[in-house]
Every structure is written in structure tokens, then in C-alpha cells.
Design a protein around this motif. Structure first.
Motif, PDB file in Angstrom:
ATOM      1  N   LEU A  83      48.964  42.673  41.998  1.00 11.40           N
ATOM      2  CA  LEU A  83      49.161  42.200  40.629  1.00 11.40           C
ATOM      3  C   LEU A  83      50.411  42.825  40.017  1.00 11.40           C
ATOM      4  N   TRP A 102      47.276  36.435  45.788  1.00 12.97           N
ATOM      5  CA  TRP A 102      48.032  36.202  44.556  1.00 12.97           C
ATOM      6  C   TRP A 102      47.808  34.762  44.066  1.00 12.97           C
ATOM      7  N   VAL A 132      47.935  37.064  33.058  1.00 11.15           N
ATOM      8  CA  VAL A 132      49.013  37.103  34.064  1.00 11.15           C
ATOM      9  C   VAL A 132      50.243  36.380  33.514  1.00 11.15           C
ATOM     10  N   PRO A 140      43.910  37.998  35.164  1.00 17.18           N
ATOM     11  CA  PRO A 140      43.402  38.131  36.527  1.00 17.18           C
ATOM     12  C   PRO A 140      41.976  38.677  36.587  1.00 17.18           C
ATOM     13  N   LEU A 180      44.303  35.670  42.006  1.00 17.06           N
ATOM     14  CA  LEU A 180      44.739  36.535  40.904  1.00 17.06           C
ATOM     15  C   LEU A 180      45.524  35.817  39.808  1.00 17.06           C
TER      16      LEU A 180
END
Ligand SMILES: Cc1cc2nc3c(=O)[nH]c(=O)nc-3n(C[C@H](O)[C@H](O)[C@H](O)COP(=O)(O)OP(=O)(O)OC[C@H]3O[C@@H](n4cnc5c(N)ncnc54)[C@H](O)[C@@H]3O)c2cc1C
Length: 467
Positions: A130, A190, A463, A101, A194
Motif C-alpha cells: 500500500l 494491489w 487509496v 483499502p 487493496l
């Protein structure tokens, strides 16, 4: 199979079902396809979008739909988003070399319109998203909480709220932060910023919107179906708990094995009889879903006034300026002109609804002249304002409880539309998802189940390791 409504929801359901072997007859009240995401020709011959529409890299189903109908090549994708404040400070959002991210870390660190304190508070909130992989515990509060409340709980600075969260989310969700369910806001960050490096990439049509749908007609008609324009539905008839027929002007009735109603939610609410509302109680709740406005301001200058394809303005009424001439350049049939055509977008434009058009033009022009020095010596050749009072459904806290599923308790009746239960806000992606989900429901009921819905972009970089 009958589909009512030729917006993205009806078109995506119709195309998917035609590809699955159904004979689809689509009925649309207007003389063109695309619904809210369309364009038309002004009396002076100018092609204008109903409003500028953009997509993001995370809109996987819209991308799939454009591929199916041969329009994917008509969308230009951009890796860099540009922000500018009235003092001329510029901020850029662009993925750097780091994996998700952290891919935005470089551009975020050098984002001039935000102070260090703003950035620290934003980083804390992003970390929270996150850690929860796109979810935080307070999103489960019964009835939802507003995005503004979510931000206050994370002690965001006024600068962070006004120049970061508000800028991104009002454009993405068409509602003020105090009236937006935080679930949608958190999801934007999100999915868009991210979890995946490519989620934020902005796709902008390089042609007037109506040209994106040329392949839809072919997809349905080449498989024995038909697309009927200027054919508004007037009534829905039930018999023994099932749809018996739909009625058009002059009492013309049409029947099919299944019906997808891909209408705006308030039109659906009006068409549904009391008997239908008893059989499918969600139809009685549709009026609880509110609407929000978007205003588009179209300006034609006698010369080039801007080089970037688009820019986001901070602290002004005007939120986005799109350089339509640059975006259309080299596209099918669009001539290159000496002058320049800009389109300005203002989401959640409640304050502009009652204002006279000339006042809106004057206000926006002043902001354009401040933001684009090149416009100061240019002549404004013409201008127009398009106000859409019901542009999208309002993503208010708890709105999801009023959004019906695509499959109903009435035999043969399926619903589609960005307002149905998709998990997404009112977007083109949400509309296509609803169409695909309706098509899946039709196929499931017919005993020929098939997966049509495309998955979200998978998390990547770091991620992917911890999700
Ligand atoms: C100004 C504006 C800007 C937007 N910007 C963006 C953006 O940048 N990005 C994004 O993703 N989304 C954007 N949206 C949202 C997006 O346009 C919608 O979410 C999407 O197009 C909705 O598609 P739909 O098929 O669900 O509904 P609609 O497009 O509303 O389709 C419904 C269709 O039903 C037809 N209809 C209505 N009544 C009848 C009747 N009686 N009989 C037959 N047909 C009927 C209508 O004419 C229409 O074609 C914007 C919307 C607006 C208005």
C-alpha cells in the motif's frame, strides 16, 4: 487484415479492428473459437470447459470485450470468496462497509484458518504494498526476485505463506511462489484487493465457455470479414522485410495489408524463420518463456452434494471446487438435473502430470468427501480429468524481458497473445489487452490512431486520496 488464431487475443484484436472499419479475415486451426478459454462436447454429449475460467473485477479489458460481443450478461459476479481447511474452519473474504483499502478488514480479522501471528505478518506486508502504491523497491532488482523471496524478506509466517499468499497466488498466476516474479504477485494484491473495493469480485461464466464467443463471428462477418475454422497456418513468407503472405494447407496463400499473429508463443517460435528472427530479434527469444500446467477434474454425482457456487480448499491438492450445476442454473439451454456436476481446479499441477487419471480422481474424490459431507452418501456417476501441460506461460522472475511488444520490426507483422508484453500474467485479461494493443498498433501504423485499451480500475476510498 488477417488475424491468425481464434483465442481471446485474436478475437479481441479482430473485433476491435472490425469495429474500426477493417475487413478482418480470421483463421483458426481448431473447429471452435476461444483457444485455451473454450469448451467442447464430450462423446456422451456433456459440455465441459477446457477448464473452469474465472475473471476478477479488476479485469477491465476482458469486461469491455464481453460487452462488445454481447456476453457480459453471461458472467455471474460474486462478492464473497469462501475458504475451507480440512478441519472445517471457514474463512470468508468479502468487502464490508469500510472504504478501500480497509474494505476487507472485517473478513480478514475473522478469517478462522489463519492465526493472529499469520494475520499480523500479512498485514505488515500488505501495508508495504500500500505504501508503495503497488510497488516495492526490491521489485526493481535486475532479473526480478521470486515471490517467495519477497515474502521471506517480510518475515511471513509459514501459515501466512501456505494458507494465504500461496492459495491466492498459485491460483491467480499458475506457478509456485518460488518460481513467480514478485512483481506479478504484488500486482494481484494491489489491483485485486487493496486499491479498489470491487477489484476482487469474482466473475464466473454461467454458460460453457465457447458460448461466450458467439458474438465475435457476427462482429467480424457483419462488417464484411470472415471467420475460418479448421484452417491451420503452415508458413509465413517474407519479401523485402515485410510479410508477403501466409500459407495454409495445400499451398493456399493469403495476403493482406496487415497480419496479427495471435498464436501460442511456442507455435509462433516454430513458425518464425531465421530471416524473421534476424529482422525481429524478440522472436528468437520466445523459447525462453517457460510453461506451467493446470489440471481440471470433472465429477458428476447422482445428487446435490454442495450448495455454495464455489469454495477454495486449504492444505489439499484440490485448490478450488466449482459447483457447475449451480453456476449454469437458469442459463440458456442448460437443463436442471437431479445430480450435480462439480469441477475441481489444480493450478501449477506439476506433481499430477505423470500420475494416471484414475489416481488423480481417487485423490481428489477423497478430498471432496472430506470437504463436502453431502457427498459421502452420493454416488459418483462419472469423472474425467483434463491435464493442460502448457496451460499458461510461467511468470518466472525476469520473464518480462522475453515478452515481445505487439508492434514488430517486420512491416505488416503484429503479435498478440497473453505472452506478449502487456504487464499482465497469463490470463484472459492479458490476452484481451494484447489483442487491443495489437489493434492499436495496426491503427497507428495506418495513420488512424485510436485508443482501444481500457484503463485499470481507478483507486477508490482512502487509496484515491494518497495516490
Ligand atoms: C486450464 C486453464 C485454466 C485457466 N484458467 C484461467 C482463469 O481462470 N482465468 C484467466 O484469466 N485465465 C485462465 N487461463 C489462461 C487463459 O486461458 C489464457 O491466458 C488465454 O485464454 C490465452 O488466450 P490467447 O488468445 O493468448 O491464446 P490461446 O487461447 O492459446 O489462442 C491461440 C489460438 O491459436 C490457435 N492456433 C494454434 N496453432 C495454430 C495454427 N497453426 N494456425 C491457426 N491457429 C492456430 C489455437 O487453436 C488457439 O485458438 C487458463 C488457461 C488454462 C489452459
Amino acid at each position: 487484415m488477417i488475424v491468425i488464431g481464434g483465442g481471446l487475443a485474436g478475437l479481441s484484436a479482430g473485433v476491435a479492428l472490425a469495429e474500426a472499419g477493417w475487413r478482418v479475415r480470421l483463421f483458426e486451426q481448431r473447429p471452435f473459437l476461444g483457444g485455451r478459454a473454450t469448451s467442447y462436447v464430450l462423446p456422451d454429449g456433456e459440455h465441459v470447459d477446457n477448464c473452469q475460467h474465472v475473471t476478477l473485477g479488476c479485469c477491465t479489458n476482458l469486461e469491455d470485450f464481453y460487452k462488445r460481443v454481447g456476453s457480459a450478461g453471461k458472467i455471474k459476479f460474486f462478492d464473497r470468496l469462501l475458504f475451507q481447511d480440512p478441519q472445517g474452519k471457514i474463512g470468508r473474504m468479502q468487502a464490508g462497509v469500510l472504504p478501500a483499502p480497509f474494505h476487507m478488514t472485517g473478513s480478514f480479522a475473522s478469517f478462522a484458518p489463519l492465526s493472529l501471528a499469520d494475520k499480523r505478518s500479512i498485514a505488515r506486508a500488505l501495508l508495504d504494498i500500500l505504501r508503495g502504491r503497488g510497488h516495492t523497491a526490491d521489485l526493481d532488482t535486475p532479473g526480478g526476485i521470486s515471490m517467495l523471496e519477497w515474502l521471506r524478506r517480510r518475515r511471513q509466517t509459514p501459515g501466512a505463506i501456505e494458507r494465504f499468499w500461496r492459495v491466492v497466488l498459485v491460483s491467480a498466476l499458475d506457478e509456485e511462489l518460488g518460481r513467480t516474479d514478485a512483481r506479478f504477485g504484488v500486482d494481484v494484491f494491489w489491483k485485486g484487493f487493496l486499491s479498489n473495493r470491487g477489484g476482487y469480485r469474482m466473475g464466473v461464466p454461467a454458460v460453457p465457455l465457447a458460448e461466450l464467443y458467439e458474438g465475435c463471428k457476427t462482429a467480424m462477418e457483419s462488417r464484411g470479414g470472415e471467420v475460418n475454422l479448421r484452417t491451420p497456418i503452415r508458413a509465413i513468407h517474407l519479401a523485402k522485410g515485410a510479410i508477403e503472405s501466409v500459407e495454409f494447407d495445400a499451398g493456399r496463400a493469403e495476403s493482406a495489408d496487415a497480419y496479427v499473429f495471435a498464436l501460442p508463443h511456442l507455435v509462433m517460435a516454430e513458425l518464425a524463420s531465421d530471416e524473421m528472427k534476424r529482422a525481429e530479434p524478440s522472436l528468437a527469444q520466445l523459447e525462453n518463456i517457460g510453461v506451467a500446467p493446470i489440471t481440471g477434474v470433472h465429477l458428476w454425482f447422482d445428487r446435490a452434494v454442495m450448495h455454495e457456487p464455489f469454495v477454495t480448499l486449504l492444505d489439499t491438492t484440490t485448490q478450488w471446487i466449482f459447483n457447475k450445476s449451480a453456476l449454469y442454473e437458469n442459463s440458456n439451454g442448460i437443463r436442471k438435473e437431479k445430480g450435480q456436476y462439480l469441477q475441481l481446479v489444480i493450478s501449477a499441477s506439476y506433481d499430477l502430470l505423470a500420475k494416471p487419471r484414475q489416481e488423480i480422481i481417487d485423490l481428489c474424490l477423497k478430498e471432496v468427501l472430506q470437504a463436502l459431507p453431502g457427498a459421502r452418501n452420493a454416488k459418483l456417476v462419472k469423472a474425467t480429468v483434463i491435464k493442460e501441460a502448457s496451460a499458461t506461460f510461467s511468470p518466472q522472475p525476469g520473464v518480462d524481458r522475453w515478452r515481445p511488444r505487439q508492434e514488430t520490426h517486420i512491416a505488416g507483422m503484429y503479435l498478440a497473445g497473453d505472452w506478449t508484453h502487456t504487464g499482465w500474467p497469463a490470463t484472459m485479461e492479458g490476452a484481451v489487452r494484447s489483442g487491443y494493443l495489437a489493434a492499436e498498433a495496426v491503427l497507428r501504423q495506418a495513420g488512424t490512431p485510436k485508443t482501444i485499451l481500457r484503463p485499470d480500475l481507478p483507486p477508490d476510498g482512502f487509496v484515491a486520496w494518497f495516490t
